[in-house]
Scaffold this active site. Structure first.
Site, PDB file in Angstrom:
ATOM      1  N   ILE A 116      -5.008 -10.530   3.246  1.00 19.56           N
ATOM      2  CA  ILE A 116      -4.442 -11.646   2.479  1.00 19.56           C
ATOM      3  C   ILE A 116      -4.129 -11.284   1.045  1.00 19.56           C
ATOM      4  CG2 ILE A 116      -6.660 -12.557   1.685  1.00 19.56           C
ATOM      5  CD1 ILE A 116      -3.585 -14.590   2.914  1.00 19.56           C
ATOM      6  N   TYR A 117      -4.678 -10.195   0.525  1.00 20.07           N
ATOM      7  CA  TYR A 117      -4.431  -9.832  -0.865  1.00 20.07           C
ATOM      8  C   TYR A 117      -2.963  -9.457  -1.050  1.00 20.07           C
ATOM      9  CZ  TYR A 117      -9.552  -9.518  -1.311  1.00 20.07           C
ATOM     10  OH  TYR A 117     -10.910  -9.780  -1.311  1.00 20.07           O
TER      11      TYR A 117
END
Length: 340
Positions: A56-57
């Site tokens: 998700i980063y």
């Protein structure tokens, strides 16, 4: 650099882990690939061999930057311990997030592609999933390990009873055991000492705490509760008068030792028996200097007591609650807004 076992596994990792959430271009505080490479370089030169990221980063950009950066530096695969995570939605749609077998199977392959690897060393569930049976998640993670796509599995912030369910169900079914817990833990947030840390210590699970400097507040250049102190990791936290009392004690001890507050704060964390390696997230290479010094500058029992004395209990921060899950599902079901 000093090294220790990753939890009760046989794998050796550096006492500091480089957090890579700042790599990518999805927010104003994140870094381009060009700006990220000096940070990776300094970490490698300092002897750090442990790197933490997540799908998700920056929607996968962090994984891509880390993978390319380590390759560009010529870091051998057997010398790097690489961790990533799964859970958060990677797009719109009912199966783009969570801990279902379907999402885990898709996500590990996507992460490996972005990282440019055949396997990761540690694959972590980013939060507890209230919508997926724990047996399904455990079996899916076990499949990932058996397929050789991950060597170990871990988890991140959740309630201790939830993690206990995962641990004991995995043991009961003979599945891959959780080796690590990445939890929210620092001098300004010590609620993990009530249940999660003792649970992990008893079960042989290592801790790799996130936000060990409380979003930069424990670096000492900001005051607790100020707008300026609220970084991406600190926004909405560390606003109590009691937090300022802890910060004052930290600054006083740091001055007496002739060290920076950040160095003392990390040294405190390294004194905790279950902690394998704090996750150090930085946006400038020199931000690593004080944590690196902390590895070589242990605190006395008296100094630790001085730092801990002002702390006052607070509510749990970081673990996903059922209402948070509901809000997440509503957001995931909404159509994407057109670009401005």
């Amino acid at each position: 650099m000093k090294f220790t076992r990753m939890g009760s596994t046989g794998t050796q990792v550096s006492r500091l882990c480089l957090g890579c959430m700042s790599f990518g271009g999805m927010a104003d505080w994140t870094l381009s690939e060009e700006a990220s490479l000096p940070i990776i370089t300094k970490a490698v030169e300092a002897g750090i061999n442990f790197f933490d990221t997540a799908d998700i980063y920056s929607r996968g950009q962090s994984e891509e930057i880390l993978g390319r950066g380590l390759k560009a530096l010529g870091v051998r695969r057997d010398e790097a311990v690489i961790a990533t995570k799964v859970f958060n939605p990677m797009g719109r749609g009912p199966n783009r997030g969570g801990l279902s077998r379907k999402h885990i199977a898709q996500s590990i392959d996507a992460s490996l592609t972005r990282l440019g690897l055949d396997y990761v060393d540690l694959y972590q569930i980013h939060r507890f999933d209230y919508e997926t049976p724990i047996e399904e998640t455990i079996e899916a993670l076990d499949d990932v390990v058996k397929a050789g796509k991950a060597l170990y599995i871990g988890a991140s912030s959740m309630f201790a009873y939830q993690f206990s369910r995962y641990l004991h169900r995995a043991d009961a079914t003979g599945r891959a055991r959780f080796a690590m817990m990445q939890n929210h833990y620092n001098l300004l947030y010590r609620e993990e000492e009530r249940e999660m840390n003792p649970l992990c210590l008893e079960e042989g699970v290592g801790l790799i705490p996130w936000s060990p400097l409380a979003g930069g507040v424990l670096a000492g250049s900001r005051e607790a509760g100020t707008v300026r102190s609220q970084s991406a990791m600190g926004r909405g936290r560390y606003n109590r008068p009691e937090d300022q009392a802890v910060l004052d004690a930290l600054k006083k001890l740091a001055a007496a030792r002739g060290e920076a507050p950040a160095q003392v704060a990390i040294a405190w964390m390294l004194s905790k028996p279950a902690v394998t390696a704090p996750i150090i997230g930085v946006t400038k290479a020199h931000h690593m200097d004080d944590p690196l010094k902390a590895v070589e500058s242990p605190l006395s029992a008296e100094e630790i007591a001085l730092l801990e004395a002002p702390y006052a209990p607070q509510g749990v921060i970081g673990a996903l609650k059922p209402q948070d899950m509901a809000a997440r599902e509503i957001r995931a079901s909404q159509p994407r807004r057109p670009a401005a």
